[in-house]
Scaffold this active site. Structure first.
Site, PDB file in Angstrom:
ATOM      1  N   CYS A 164      -3.417  -1.975  -4.002  1.00 13.60           N
ATOM      2  CA  CYS A 164      -3.272  -1.765  -4.998  1.00 13.60           C
ATOM      3  C   CYS A 164      -4.080  -3.086  -5.510  1.00 13.60           C
ATOM      4  O   CYS A 164      -3.839  -3.582  -4.978  1.00 13.60           O
ATOM      5  CB  CYS A 164      -1.618  -1.599  -5.109  1.00 13.60           C
ATOM      6  SG  CYS A 164      -1.724  -0.225  -6.780  1.00 13.60           S
ATOM      7  N   CYS A 202      -1.335  -3.898  -8.793  1.00 16.38           N
ATOM      8  CA  CYS A 202       0.062  -3.900  -9.655  1.00 16.38           C
ATOM      9  C   CYS A 202      -0.004  -5.617  -8.786  1.00 16.38           C
ATOM     10  O   CYS A 202       0.865  -6.156  -9.825  1.00 16.38           O
ATOM     11  CB  CYS A 202       1.249  -3.311  -9.324  1.00 16.38           C
ATOM     12  SG  CYS A 202       1.285  -2.282  -8.014  1.00 16.38           S
ATOM     13  N   LYS A 258       2.667  10.409  -5.606  1.00 17.30           N
ATOM     14  CA  LYS A 258       4.240   9.354  -5.716  1.00 17.30           C
ATOM     15  C   LYS A 258       4.211  10.072  -7.321  1.00 17.30           C
ATOM     16  O   LYS A 258       3.466   9.641  -7.872  1.00 17.30           O
ATOM     17  CB  LYS A 258       3.216   7.973  -5.687  1.00 17.30           C
ATOM     18  CG  LYS A 258       3.805   6.532  -5.812  1.00 17.30           C
ATOM     19  CD  LYS A 258       3.013   5.503  -6.410  1.00 17.30           C
ATOM     20  CE  LYS A 258       3.619   4.158  -6.376  1.00 17.30           C
ATOM     21  NZ  LYS A 258       2.702   3.031  -5.517  1.00 17.30           N
ATOM     22  N   ARG A 284       9.679  -4.380  -6.740  1.00 13.66           N
ATOM     23  CA  ARG A 284       9.172  -5.283  -7.839  1.00 13.66           C
ATOM     24  C   ARG A 284      10.030  -6.150  -7.647  1.00 13.66           C
ATOM     25  O   ARG A 284       8.864  -7.642  -8.545  1.00 13.66           O
ATOM     26  CB  ARG A 284       9.292  -4.628  -8.747  1.00 13.66           C
ATOM     27  CG  ARG A 284       8.618  -3.226  -9.042  1.00 13.66           C
ATOM     28  CD  ARG A 284       8.385  -2.447  -9.885  1.00 13.66           C
ATOM     29  NE  ARG A 284       6.968  -1.125 -10.404  1.00 13.66           N
ATOM     30  CZ  ARG A 284       6.937  -0.068 -10.404  1.00 13.66           C
ATOM     31  NH1 ARG A 284       8.302  -0.364 -11.699  1.00 13.66           N
ATOM     32  NH2 ARG A 284       6.967   0.839 -10.691  1.00 13.66           N
ATOM     33  N   ARG A 287       4.826   2.968 -15.312  1.00 16.76           N
ATOM     34  CA  ARG A 287       3.491   3.365 -15.009  1.00 16.76           C
ATOM     35  C   ARG A 287       3.290   5.057 -15.198  1.00 16.76           C
ATOM     36  O   ARG A 287       3.102   5.226 -14.399  1.00 16.76           O
ATOM     37  CB  ARG A 287       4.116   3.269 -13.467  1.00 16.76           C
ATOM     38  CG  ARG A 287       3.635   1.342 -13.124  1.00 16.76           C
ATOM     39  CD  ARG A 287       3.822   1.246 -11.423  1.00 16.76           C
ATOM     40  NE  ARG A 287       3.824   0.558 -10.732  1.00 16.76           N
ATOM     41  CZ  ARG A 287       3.331  -1.120 -11.316  1.00 16.76           C
ATOM     42  NH1 ARG A 287       2.299  -1.251 -12.338  1.00 16.76           N
ATOM     43  NH2 ARG A 287       3.935  -2.244 -10.258  1.00 16.76           N
ATOM     44  N   GLU A 291      -1.709  17.346  -6.418  1.00 14.76           N
ATOM     45  CA  GLU A 291      -2.091  15.846  -5.840  1.00 14.76           C
ATOM     46  C   GLU A 291      -1.914  15.693  -4.535  1.00 14.76           C
ATOM     47  O   GLU A 291      -2.954  15.178  -3.921  1.00 14.76           O
ATOM     48  CB  GLU A 291      -1.118  14.866  -6.208  1.00 14.76           C
ATOM     49  CG  GLU A 291      -0.870  14.710  -7.261  1.00 14.76           C
ATOM     50  CD  GLU A 291      -1.796  14.001  -8.551  1.00 14.76           C
ATOM     51  OE1 GLU A 291      -2.804  13.050  -7.157  1.00 14.76           O
ATOM     52  OE2 GLU A 291      -1.933  12.407  -9.848  1.00 14.76           O
ATOM     53  N   LYS A 306       6.417   9.709  -1.705  1.00 14.11           N
ATOM     54  CA  LYS A 306       6.958   8.756  -2.214  1.00 14.11           C
ATOM     55  C   LYS A 306       7.785   8.637  -3.858  1.00 14.11           C
ATOM     56  O   LYS A 306       7.207   9.248  -4.482  1.00 14.11           O
ATOM     57  CB  LYS A 306       5.349   7.426  -2.110  1.00 14.11           C
ATOM     58  CG  LYS A 306       7.110   5.876  -2.704  1.00 14.11           C
ATOM     59  CD  LYS A 306       5.407   5.127  -2.968  1.00 14.11           C
ATOM     60  CE  LYS A 306       6.540   4.173  -3.063  1.00 14.11           C
ATOM     61  NZ  LYS A 306       5.433   2.213  -3.647  1.00 14.11           N
ATOM     62  N   SER A 360      12.665   0.651  -1.812  1.00 12.92           N
ATOM     63  CA  SER A 360      13.497  -0.019  -1.533  1.00 12.92           C
ATOM     64  C   SER A 360      14.566  -0.122  -2.776  1.00 12.92           C
ATOM     65  O   SER A 360      15.807  -0.548  -1.547  1.00 12.92           O
ATOM     66  CB  SER A 360      12.681  -1.219  -2.827  1.00 12.92           C
ATOM     67  OG  SER A 360      12.431  -0.686  -3.909  1.00 12.92           O
ATOM     68  N   TYR A 363      12.293  -0.126   5.803  1.00 13.63           N
ATOM     69  CA  TYR A 363      13.035  -1.361   5.518  1.00 13.63           C
ATOM     70  C   TYR A 363      13.748  -1.643   6.222  1.00 13.63           C
ATOM     71  O   TYR A 363      14.352  -2.460   7.171  1.00 13.63           O
ATOM     72  CB  TYR A 363      13.459  -1.470   4.055  1.00 13.63           C
ATOM     73  CG  TYR A 363      12.478  -2.193   2.860  1.00 13.63           C
ATOM     74  CD1 TYR A 363      11.634  -2.652   2.708  1.00 13.63           C
ATOM     75  CD2 TYR A 363      12.629  -0.686   1.986  1.00 13.63           C
ATOM     76  CE1 TYR A 363      10.617  -2.460   1.522  1.00 13.63           C
ATOM     77  CE2 TYR A 363      11.376  -0.619   1.283  1.00 13.63           C
ATOM     78  CZ  TYR A 363      10.766  -1.740   0.914  1.00 13.63           C
ATOM     79  OH  TYR A 363       9.350  -1.083   0.414  1.00 13.63           O
TER      80      TYR A 363
HETATM   81  C1  PBG Z   1       2.339  -0.477  -5.481  1.00 10.65           C
HETATM   82  C2  PBG Z   1       3.145  -0.427  -4.277  1.00 10.65           C
HETATM   83  C3  PBG Z   1       4.795  -0.068  -5.330  1.00 10.65           C
HETATM   84  C4  PBG Z   1       5.777   0.311  -3.604  1.00 10.65           C
HETATM   85  C5  PBG Z   1       4.739   0.491  -3.079  1.00 10.65           C
HETATM   86  N1  PBG Z   1       3.186  -0.033  -3.271  1.00 10.65           N
HETATM   87  C6  PBG Z   1       5.504  -0.184  -6.202  1.00 10.65           C
HETATM   88  C7  PBG Z   1       5.075   0.632  -7.714  1.00 10.65           C
HETATM   89  O1  PBG Z   1       4.592   1.600  -7.927  1.00 10.65           O
HETATM   90  O2  PBG Z   1       5.684   0.119  -8.101  1.00 10.65           O
HETATM   91  C8  PBG Z   1       7.006   0.623  -4.112  1.00 10.65           C
HETATM   92  C9  PBG Z   1       7.768   0.261  -2.434  1.00 10.65           C
HETATM   93  C10 PBG Z   1       9.164   0.623  -2.814  1.00 10.65           C
HETATM   94  O3  PBG Z   1       9.951   0.147  -3.471  1.00 10.65           O
HETATM   95  O4  PBG Z   1      10.560  -0.274  -1.649  1.00 10.65           O
HETATM   96  N2  PBG Z   1       1.797   0.363  -6.047  1.00 10.65           N
HETATM   97 ZN    ZN Z   2       0.328  -0.409  -8.415  1.00 10.14          ZN
END
Ligand code: PBG
Ligand code: ZN
Length: 323
Positions: A117, A119, A194, A204, A216, A232, A247, A273, A312
Site C-alpha cells: 500500500c 499510506c 476491508k 496508524r 478512507r 468485493e 478486516k 490494532s 499481534y
Molecule cells: C494499510 C493498512 C492498514 C492496516 C493494515 N494495512 C491501515 C489503514 O488502512 O489505515 C491496519 C492494521 C491494523 O489496524 O492493525 N492500508
Molecule cells: Zn493504505
C-alpha cells in the site's frame, strides 16, 4: 440427570475429543514494523508489546518467533522520507525492500509477507496518488504504482504480497505486473473485504500513516454493507487472488462466515490494532482474564471461517499453545 448434551461434557477427555474447532500456531501471521537505523526498538504507547524496529532488530525478532513456532510475518515499512506518490515504496533501496532482503538472508525459512500500500509512504497519508480535482485517490494511476511496488517486493525476495489499498482492479493489475516480470509463482493475499474502520487507530500511530485530511471512506468499505462485502471478495477471487481477507475481524464475524461460504479460496482475517489494544487496556484495568479472552477470540475467528489469522497476539498465543 445429565442427558443428551451434558453427558458429553462431563469427562474432559471426551470434551477434547468432541472439540470442533482448533487453534494452532500454524494459523498465525505476525505483523512487524520496520524503520531505518540500528538497535532501535521503540514500543508504541497505544499498542503495548508492539514496536517500531530497525532492520537488525526485525532480523533478531525472527529468531524469537521461530523459537515459538511462528513461521510467518507480515512487514510494514516506515520510510525516512514521504512524498506525494510514495516513492520509497517503489525503490529497491526503500525500507521494505531492504528489510525483506535482510530477513530472507538471515532466515530463508521464514515466510515473509509484505503489506502492499502507499499510506505509510505518501506525505498526505492516503493509499495512492491523489486526483487533485476529486481530492481522493486516483484509482488507475495507483494501479500502475501498485504493480511497480509488487515487483520491487518480489525482486527483494518476498514470499507473498498482500495488497491492502482497496483500489478497484488491484489484484488483476498486480497479477499482470508480477507475471510479466517473471514472478508467476508469487501468491497474492488480497485484503479483499476491508472496511473503513475506527479500529485501525493504534496502527496508524505505529505506522505513522494517518491521512493528513479526510478519511478512507472513498476506497475502504462501509461497515454497514454485507452484500457488498461478499461481492468485493468474489471479485478478487475472479481477478486471480490466491487468498482472501476480511478486516477488521471482531466486529465482522458474520462477514467472515459469509465470505467463507461464498468463495472457494483460503480466508485470512486481520485481528487489527484497535482490537488488540482494547484487550491490552482492559487487562491493565484488571477487568478481563487476558489470556482466556484472547484465546476465545482467536478460536472464534477460526469457528467463523478463518484459515489464517494475522494477529499481534501471535507470540502470546503461541506460548499458551506450546504449553
Ligand atoms: C494499510 C493498512 C492498514 C492496516 C493494515 N494495512 C491501515 C489503514 O488502512 O489505515 C491496519 C492494521 C491494523 O489496524 O492493525 N492500508
Ligand atoms: Zn493504505
Amino acid at each position: 440427570m445429565f442427558t443428551r448434551f451434558r453427558r458429553k461434557r462431563i469427562n474432559p477427555v471426551l470434551r477434547d475429543l468432541l472439540q470442533e474447532t482448533h487453534l494452532s500456531v500454524n494459523d498465525f501471521i505476525y505483523p512487524l514494523f520496520a524503520r531505518s537505523g540500528e538497535g532501535i526498538k521503540d514500543e508504541v504507547g497505544s499498542m503495548p508489546g508492539v514496536y517500531q524496529m530497525s532492520i537488525d532488530e526485525v532480523v533478531k525478532e525472527c529468531d524469537v518467533l521461530k523459537d515459538l513456532g511462528i513461521r510467518s510475518i507480515i512487514l510494514f515499512g516506515i520510510p525516512d522520507t514521504k512524498d506525494s506518490v510514495g516513492s520509497d515504496a517503489m525503490c529497491e533501496h526503500g525500507i521494505i525492500a531492504e528489510t525483506v532482503r535482510a530477513v530472507k538472508a538471515a532466515h530463508p525459512d521464514m515466510f515473509v509477507v509484505t503489506d502492499l500500500c502507499f499510506c505509510e509512504y505518501t506525505d498526505h497519508g492516503h493509499c495512492g496518488v491523489l486526483d487533485p480535482v476529486l481530492e481522493t485517490v486516483d484509482n488507475d494511476i495507483t494501479l500502475d504504482n501498485l504493480a511497480k511496488q509488487a515487483i520491487i517486493h518480489a525482486k527483494a525476495g518476498v514470499d507473498m504480497i498482500a495488497p491492502s489499498g482497496m483500489m478497484d482492479g488491484m489484484i488483476q493489475a498486480i497479477r499482470k505486473g508480477l507475471d510479466s516480470a517473471g514472478f508467476e509463482n508469487l501468491p497474492i493475499m488480497s485484503y479483499s473485504t476491508k472496511f473503513a474502520s475506527a479500529y485501525y487507530g493504534p496502527f496508524r500511530d505505529v505506522a505513522e500513516s494517518s491521512p493528513s485530511f479526510g478519511d478512507r471512506r472513498s476506497y475502504q468499505m462501509n461497515p454497514a454493507n454485507r452484500t457488498e462485502a461478499i461481492a468485493e471478495s468474489v471479485a478478487d477471487e475472479q481477478e486471480g487472488a490466491d487468498i482472501l481477507m476480511v478486516k477488521p475481524a471482531l466486529a465482522y464475524m458474520d462477514v467472515i462466515r459469509d465470505v467463507k461460504n461464498n468463495t472457494t479460496l483460503p480466508l485470512a482475517v486481520y485481528n487489527v490494532s484497535g482490537e488488540y489494544s482494547m484487550f491490552k487496556m482492559a487487562a491493565k484495568a484488571g477487568v478481563i482474564d487476558y489470556d482466556r479472552v484472547m484465546m476465545e477470540t482467536l478460536l472464534g475467528f477460526k469457528r467463523a471461517g478463518a484459515d489464517i489469522i494475522i494477529t499481534y497476539h501471535a507470540k502470546e498465543a503461541a506460548i499458551l499453545l506450546n504449553k
